[in-house]
Design an enzyme around this catalytic site. Structure first.
Site, mmCIF file in Angstrom:
data_model
loop_
_atom_site.group_PDB
_atom_site.id
_atom_site.type_symbol
_atom_site.label_atom_id
_atom_site.label_comp_id
_atom_site.label_asym_id
_atom_site.label_seq_id
_atom_site.Cartn_x
_atom_site.Cartn_y
_atom_site.Cartn_z
ATOM 1 N N LYS A 1 -24.796 22.129 -6.908
ATOM 2 C CA LYS A 1 -24.883 20.699 -7.220
ATOM 3 C C LYS A 1 -24.385 19.833 -6.059
ATOM 4 C CE LYS A 1 -25.379 16.813 -9.350
ATOM 5 N NZ LYS A 1 -24.684 16.426 -10.577
ATOM 6 N N CYS B 1 -22.127 9.562 -8.949
ATOM 7 C CA CYS B 1 -22.187 10.943 -8.432
ATOM 8 C C CYS B 1 -22.162 11.036 -6.915
ATOM 9 C CB CYS B 1 -23.433 11.641 -8.978
ATOM 10 S SG CYS B 1 -23.387 11.899 -10.764
#
Length: 475
Positions: A239, A295
């Site tokens: 990720k 994010c």
């Protein structure tokens, strides 16, 4: 159905496992019902699973149980109400109930940037895992889904070992999420890949059973969902590595925008030209105000911090410049605003007092209400700090923006925001702004001057309507 596996080899058969609860399919819980956990909980109920969402925030849980999604995500409201009515989905603040209910517990809490540095704050992960572990009475699988520094899964294993009896056999796995705000429902139901980090065949089998609804849906739609089964460290790194790559690509084209501004080139034509190369591709090559949200910014900083701790800091040194390029785009909009308004910039920046500026957009991207680390709202605040009278409108983010930056003026409509404005700044590429009629808006403003912070407007159309147009990286 054959599901691609690492190195494109056919996936080996995964042994069927019986959920510890005795249910036909694993009962799943999602700890943390923010953007990540709420979306997953609702979508997994849609896939046919029995789902319980847990959170310590009683107000949030009450809203969800009343059929109200606490975030704006297209399509999620309808799915919530449908699956609650079907009896597959509910939400609770009772951790003992959550522990008793679930076979697979997904950890979906936030990992914000630490107040004292660039690293990730794992206190919410620790609190949720510890609380859950203390209430488990049978074997279960705890699966991390939050974005975390590499090494977190091993640490979570230690926490679980500390707080659960060894004879329960509770195991840990990691399966990162890859949601895009505005497209999250499809990203859960129709993911472009699933990655799992496991240490045992039992954990692998439980996770496969927990994802079988995704694979079954893909089979009915004649699609394939690649499944990568790997170790903890790789699963954690996937990720953050993906986010680092996307951030780098965005900052690269914004660096080219800086060069185009200096050389007289057009970054939109440059991006289109290099994007035709299949090795490069045109996705995430839109120059403009840069990336933001909950994010990418904090994840690339946490990645750098963790690499430094591991002795590999030099390998990610370039991410520091990626971050700086991104932040420079925000101040560039303020500079363009000053140029269009005929204001000079001194050592402390431009003085925009006495000007009225309309800011269209507050969220970090369209189709969300998320303003966290949003470039649009940050620029609006900078314009206000420079003395401008700033009027903001956003189709979905007004309430969150007002809480984050209360000193600005917020309007109910786009027309209200631009009325009497000396300058209009389009800072989020909502369809409402992209498709706005420049002739009609021209009748409302005091000065037909526009900064296109997302290069999303038809510059020819706006220029023909009498507007003085400036885009980022465009002549």
């Amino acid at each position: 159905m054959t599901i691609p596996y690492p190195n494109t080899q056919p996936m080996p058969a995964i042994a069927a496992v019986t959920p510890p609860s005795g249910a036909a399919r694993p009962r799943v819980t999602f700890l943390g019902t923010g953007y990540l956990g709420a979306t997953y909980a609702i979508c997994y109920a849609e896939l046919g699973y029995e789902v319980l969402g847990y959170d310590v925030d009683a107000e949030k849980i009450a809203k969800l149980n009343a059929g109200e999604v606490p975030i704006h995500e297209p399509g999620l409201d309808e799915l919530l109400r449908r699956n609650m009515a079907a009896g597959r989905l509910r939400f609770s603040t009772d951790i003992a109930e959550t522990a008793e209910f679930g076979d697979v517990h997904f950890i979906c809490v936030g990992t914000p940037q630490r107040a004292d540095g660039m690293g990730a704050d794992l206190s919410y992960v620790e609190a949720s895992v510890t609380s859950l572990a203390q209430h488990l009475t049978r074997k279960a699988l705890i699966v991390g889904k939050s974005t975390v520094p590499v090494g977190t899964a091993e640490w979570v294993e230690q926490l679980v070992g500390k707080h659960t009896p060894a004879d329960l056999g509770v195991e840990v796995a990691w399966s990162p999420e890859f949601l895009q705000e505005g497209f999250a429902v499809d990203d859960v139901l129709r993911p472009n890949r699933i990655v799992v980090g496991v240490k045992s065949e039992w954990a692998n089998g439980m996770l496969y059973a927990a994802h079988k609804g995704v694979f079954d849906l893909a089979a009915t739609e004649d699609r394939e969902v690649p499944l990568v089964v790997t170790d903890f460290a790789t699963a954690e790194l996937v990720k953050v590595a993906a986010n680092a790559f996307l951030a780098t690509k965005i900052s690269f084209i914004n660096a080219m925008a800086e060069v185009c501004e200096a050389a007289g080139g057009d970054v939109t034509q440059l991006a289109r030209s290099i994007g035709y190369d299949p090795r490069i591709g045109n996705r995430f090559l839109q120059a403009g105000l840069g990336f933001g949200g909950a994010c990418l910014p904090k994840d690339i900083r946490a990645f750098q911090a963790r690499a430094q701790e591991l002795g590999a800091g030099e390998a990610l040194r370039f991410l520091h410049e990626v971050d700086l390029i991104n932040l420079r785009r925000r101040t560039r909009v303020v500079q363009l605003a000053a140029e269009l308004l005929g204001r000079r910039s001194g050592p402390a920046g431009p003085d925009l007092s006495g000007t009225r500026i309309a800011v269209l957009g507050a969220t970090f991207k369209p189709n969300t209400d998320d303003v966290r680390d949003g470039p649009a709202l940050a620029v609006a605040a900078l314009l206000g700090k420079a003395g401008a009278d700033v009027h903001v409108f956003d189709p979905q983010g007004m309430e969150n923006a007002r809480r984050a930056v209360p000193e600005l003026t917020y309007e109910e409509t786009m027309n209200d925001a631009v009325s009497g404005a000396d300058l209009v700044c389009v800072l989020t590429e909502w369809a409402e702004f992209r498709n706005a009629d420049p002739v009609a808006l021209g009748e409302l403003v005091s000065g037909r001057k526009v900064v296109d912070g997302r290069n999303c407007l038809d510059s020819t159309l706006w220029t023909q309507a009498g507007w003085e147009y400036r885009g980022l990286g465009r002549p």
